[in-house]
Motif scaffolding. Structure first.
Motif, PDB file in Angstrom:
ATOM      1  N   TYR B  34       0.837  -1.198   0.000  1.00  0.00           N
ATOM      2  CA  TYR B  34       0.000   0.000   0.000  1.00  0.00           C
ATOM      3  C   TYR B  34       0.873   1.248   0.000  1.00  0.00           C
ATOM      4  CZ  TYR B  34      -3.226  -3.465   2.028  1.00  0.00           C
ATOM      5  OH  TYR B  34      -3.978  -4.590   2.274  1.00  0.00           O
ATOM      6  N   TYR B  36       0.197   5.266   1.099  1.00  0.00           N
ATOM      7  CA  TYR B  36      -0.685   6.240   1.703  1.00  0.00           C
ATOM      8  C   TYR B  36      -0.023   7.615   1.667  1.00  0.00           C
ATOM      9  CZ  TYR B  36      -3.320   2.431   3.986  1.00  0.00           C
ATOM     10  OH  TYR B  36      -4.075   1.325   4.256  1.00  0.00           O
ATOM     11  N   GLN B  38      -0.327  11.328   3.921  1.00  0.00           N
ATOM     12  CA  GLN B  38      -0.879  11.955   5.109  1.00  0.00           C
ATOM     13  C   GLN B  38      -0.511  13.430   5.072  1.00  0.00           C
ATOM     14  OE1 GLN B  38       0.643  10.515   8.914  1.00  0.00           O
ATOM     15  NE2 GLN B  38      -1.416  10.641   9.766  1.00  0.00           N
ATOM     16  N   PHE B  88       3.336  13.555   3.725  1.00  0.00           N
ATOM     17  CA  PHE B  88       4.073  12.457   4.341  1.00  0.00           C
ATOM     18  C   PHE B  88       3.586  11.186   3.678  1.00  0.00           C
ATOM     19  CE2 PHE B  88       6.792  10.622   7.239  1.00  0.00           C
ATOM     20  CZ  PHE B  88       6.213   9.819   8.202  1.00  0.00           C
ATOM     21  N   LEU B  90       3.591   7.163   3.137  1.00  0.00           N
ATOM     22  CA  LEU B  90       3.841   5.942   3.905  1.00  0.00           C
ATOM     23  C   LEU B  90       3.577   4.713   3.051  1.00  0.00           C
ATOM     24  CD1 LEU B  90       2.087   7.136   7.143  1.00  0.00           C
ATOM     25  CD2 LEU B  90       4.431   6.291   7.091  1.00  0.00           C
ATOM     26  N   GLN B 105      -1.696  -4.115   9.221  1.00  0.00           N
ATOM     27  CA  GLN B 105      -0.819  -3.369   8.335  1.00  0.00           C
ATOM     28  C   GLN B 105       0.447  -2.978   9.085  1.00  0.00           C
ATOM     29  OE1 GLN B 105      -2.946  -0.245   6.058  1.00  0.00           O
ATOM     30  NE2 GLN B 105      -2.991  -1.921   4.598  1.00  0.00           N
ATOM     31  N   PHE B 107       3.774  -0.570   8.728  1.00  0.00           N
ATOM     32  CA  PHE B 107       4.156   0.638   8.003  1.00  0.00           C
ATOM     33  C   PHE B 107       5.661   0.861   8.003  1.00  0.00           C
ATOM     34  CE2 PHE B 107       0.181   2.823   7.030  1.00  0.00           C
ATOM     35  CZ  PHE B 107      -0.714   2.124   7.809  1.00  0.00           C
ATOM     36  N   GLY B 108       6.123   1.504   6.930  1.00  0.00           N
ATOM     37  CA  GLY B 108       7.485   1.980   6.892  1.00  0.00           C
ATOM     38  C   GLY B 108       7.621   3.273   7.673  1.00  0.00           C
ATOM     39  N   ALA B 109       8.822   3.804   7.680  1.00  0.00           N
ATOM     40  CA  ALA B 109       9.111   5.006   8.463  1.00  0.00           C
ATOM     41  C   ALA B 109       8.602   6.280   7.801  1.00  0.00           C
ATOM     42  CB  ALA B 109      10.608   5.116   8.717  1.00  0.00           C
ATOM     43  N   ARG B 112       9.025  12.273   4.005  1.00  0.00           N
ATOM     44  CA  ARG B 112       8.472  13.628   4.071  1.00  0.00           C
ATOM     45  C   ARG B 112       8.845  14.347   2.784  1.00  0.00           C
ATOM     46  NH1 ARG B 112       4.803  15.390   7.206  1.00  0.00           N
ATOM     47  NH2 ARG B 112       5.872  14.464   8.988  1.00  0.00           N
TER      48      ARG B 112
END
Lengths: 111, 116
Positions: B34, B36, B38, B88, B90, B105, B107-109, B112
């Motif tokens: 995925y 995403y 933000q 941001f 992700l 799920q 998530f990676g770090a 930015r």
């Protein structure tokens, strides 16, 4: 698709008190619901999953409830600590292998 | 154990420049992947997801595209960045499974991205 509301954008509580965060969804009741924690500048981290046939789930100081009649989940942190300060997100399966996340509640635990 | 790598951590790009963000997963096979975005103080917006190599589903029509050239590699691209692409980003993975089965799920770090 699902829409999720989380009760407040920000919540401030005193250390030692219980924090209660709310997640409301609008459409069909999902098979399960998840809660994640996100620290500033980091990716969310999974905390708890509760299934539709479970009323309550606990993990250490965390407790989650799931009321499919109200279309609501409550997330409690007991004996809160400043280290619990973060944004908490609820997430629901949407369709297929997808998820939809709520906007999050930013919790600040004041010493 | 499984790990997810996402890079770069921070990126500043001029408007109109191309973009390539890469995400790789280790320790699992055939994951769902995925992307995403933000925005500041906002929730997660699903951009793309993939259930297999070359299989990409787009959730939001926009200036971005995604590709999955290998089982555990997911790439987010743009030919020409817009100011509104700042945010941001992700990457996340989850195990394949039937709807209703536990599907956490990871998530990676995050990256930015600032488009100036």
């Amino acid at each position: 698709s699902q829409k999720i509301e989380q009760n407040s954008e920000a919540l401030n509580i005193q250390e030692g008190k219980t924090a209660t965060l709310t997640c409301n969804y609008t459409n069909y009741s999902p098979a399960y619901l998840q809660w994640y924690r996100q620290d500033p500048g980091r990716g969310p981290v999974f905390l708890l999953l509760i299934r539709e046939n479970e009323k309550e789930k606990r993990k250490e100081r965390l407790k989650v409830t799931f009321d499919t009649t109200l279309k609501q989940s409550l997330f409690h942190i007991t004996a809160s600590q400043p280290a619990d300060s973060a944004t908490y997100l609820c997430a629901l399966p949407n369709y297929g292998q997808n998820f939809v996340f709520g906007p999050g509640t930013r919790l600040s635990v004041l010493p | 154990s499984q790990t997810i790598h996402q890079w770069p951590a921070t990126l500043v790009q001029p408007v109109g420049s191309p973009l390539s963000l890469e995400c790789t997963v280790e320790g699992t096979s055939n994951p769902n992947l995925y992307w995403y975005r933000q925005a500041a103080g906002r929730g997660l917006q699903l951009l793309f997801y993939s259930v297999g190599i070359g299989q990409i589903s787009s959730e939001v029509p926009q200036n971005l595209s995604a590709s999955r050239p290998q089982d555990r590699q997911f790439i987010l691209s743009s030919k020409k960045l817009l100011l509104s692409d700042s945010g941001f980003y992700l990457c996340a993975w989850s195990t394949q499974g039937l709807a209703g089965i536990k599907n956490i799920q990871y998530f990676g770090a995050g990256t930015r991205l600032s488009v100036l």
